[in-house]
Design an enzyme around this catalytic site. Structure first.
Site, PDB file in Angstrom:
ATOM      1  N   HIS A 144       0.821  -1.207   0.000  1.00  0.00           N
ATOM      2  CA  HIS A 144       0.000   0.000   0.000  1.00  0.00           C
ATOM      3  C   HIS A 144       0.859   1.262   0.000  1.00  0.00           C
ATOM      4  CE1 HIS A 144      -4.049  -1.857   1.467  1.00  0.00           C
ATOM      5  NE2 HIS A 144      -3.454  -2.605   0.560  1.00  0.00           N
ATOM      6  N   GLU A 156     -12.999   2.807  -4.946  1.00  0.00           N
ATOM      7  CA  GLU A 156     -13.637   4.120  -5.026  1.00  0.00           C
ATOM      8  C   GLU A 156     -13.030   4.994  -6.112  1.00  0.00           C
ATOM      9  OE1 GLU A 156     -14.411   4.566  -0.179  1.00  0.00           O
ATOM     10  OE2 GLU A 156     -13.344   6.140  -1.279  1.00  0.00           O
ATOM     11  N   TYR A 192     -11.758  11.431   3.443  1.00  0.00           N
ATOM     12  CA  TYR A 192     -12.426  10.456   2.585  1.00  0.00           C
ATOM     13  C   TYR A 192     -12.749   9.150   3.310  1.00  0.00           C
ATOM     14  CZ  TYR A 192     -12.170  13.869  -0.984  1.00  0.00           C
ATOM     15  OH  TYR A 192     -12.385  15.048  -1.688  1.00  0.00           O
TER      16      TYR A 192
END
Length: 378
Positions: A158, A253, A263
């Protein structure tokens, strides 16, 4: 030996048949708004990740294992460029990631790139800048300008890492992942993980950032609460910044990024954890931005690109997403900053890492393969 040969022949035949089914040097593909062919533009790239066209039409490409190359206008791939800093591959997402030429590249030959690197406390994403040599064979003066701190300990994943320049303000925008092991980092304002950052060309926080004078917050932050954003692009018609991020088990998303916006991740999500457990019961919450579009099951979006060319007039005004999990290419039809429809193109054939529009108005796709390719839609 004979069995292996038969399997190889059958596999090749299936591959060729599959390619022809979606127009690979064969019959045209008819989509909702366009007719196109898929051709191989370049080959011999190991997990290509980022790419950007130079003003002369050549293509600068990164390979995740740590190489950068130049692809000529005829698809010939150069030897690896010299002067690229060492990269820590680690995990399945680290390596040499995105690359972007500066807006004034024609005068400065300056490029920006991000890669994962090791520091004493772990692994992190590093943003660097350099000059491309006059003969385009090496990077000169490669210099780190920002480390996405604190570093990840243990698992290395990530990293996010997409770079774009603001067309109106000239600032550097960089997406960063949450590091996976502690998703709460995305909500922490003293941490650069799980964010979109806005920077001056030398890596300093950009003037006008929402947290410049916020005690305890990193002033580089433009937005926060992101999981693993690998897509970043400016809408050429509205000027807004769009972002695509990979969700967990469900909940990919697409967002319009607003200064100071939260977010939601991991406090709000449309997905389950990878083991099927519940991350949050909330799909929306006061003070948090809702996504424009959500995918469950996931498509795993990576690079994104708006299409404003003339080669495919029916696609003008669309957003394209390179999908890893479906895999394939996704086209979203838009009305300003609203998503009005979705079309799946080239489904279930090859993992796609990035999509970009060429100077010739065609679309170019990077495939996420050990024997990676650049495909061209014409």
């Amino acid at each position: 030996m004979r069995k292996r040969l038969v399997l190889a022949v059958v596999g090749t035949a299936l591959l060729v048949s599959s390619f022809k089914a979606w127009g690979f040097d064969g019959d045209p593909v008819r989509s909702d708004r366009a007719v196109f062919h898929v051709t191989t533009f370049a080959t011999g790239l190991e997990h290509p990740w980022g790419a950007a066209f130079l003003p002369d039409g050549r293509l600068l490409v990164t390979e995740r294992p740590g190489r950068m190359r130049v692809v000529d206008r005829d698809g010939r791939v150069s030897a690896p460029l010299g002067g690229v800093p060492p990269t820590e591959l680690g995990g399945w997402e680290g390596g040499l990631l995105d690359v972007a030429p500066a807006p004034d590249f024609a005068a400065t030959r300056e490029i920006y790139f991000c890669h994962t690197t090791l520091v004493p406390s772990g692994a992190l994403t590093r943003l660097a800048r350099a000059r491309l040599s006059s003969d385009a064979t090496a990077l000169e003066g490669a210099t780190p300008i920002l480390d996405v701190a604190p570093a990840q300990k243990g698992h290395r994943s990530h990293f996010g890492c997409r770079i774009v320049f603001g067309p109106r303000d000239g600032k550097v925008y960089l997406s960063t992942g949450d590091g996976l092991t502690d998703p709460r980092r995305a909500q922490r304002l003293d941490d650069l993980a799980g964010k979109v950052l806005r920077l001056e060309r030398d890596g300093r926080p950009a003037a006008g950032n929402p947290f410049l004078n916020h005690p305890g917050a990193r002033p580089e932050i433009w937005s926060y609460g992101h999981r693993n954003p690998q897509g970043l692009a400016f809408n050429p018609w509205t000027g807004s910044l769009w972002e695509a991020e990979l969700g967990p088990r469900g909940g990919d998303e697409v967002n319009v990024i607003r200064a100071g916006g939260n977010y939601g991740w991991p406090l709000v999500t449309h997905g389950l954890d990878l083991d099927g457990s519940i991350i949050s019961d909330l799909r929306s919450a006061p003070g948090m931005e809702d996504p424009l579009k959500v995918w469950t099951p996931v498509i795993s979006p990576s690079g994104i690109a708006f299409y404003d060319g003339d080669v495919f007039p029916g696609w003008r005004g669309s957003l394209f997403l390179a999908a890893l999990t479906m895999p394939g290419l996704v086209r979203l039809s838009l009305d300003g900053d609203r998503v009005t429809g979705e079309e799946r193109l080239l489904p279930n054939e090859v993992r796609m890492r990035h999509v970009i529009q060429g100077l010739d108005g065609r679309l170019y796709i990077l495939t996420d393969e050990t024997e990676g390719r650049i495909l061209r839609l014409r």
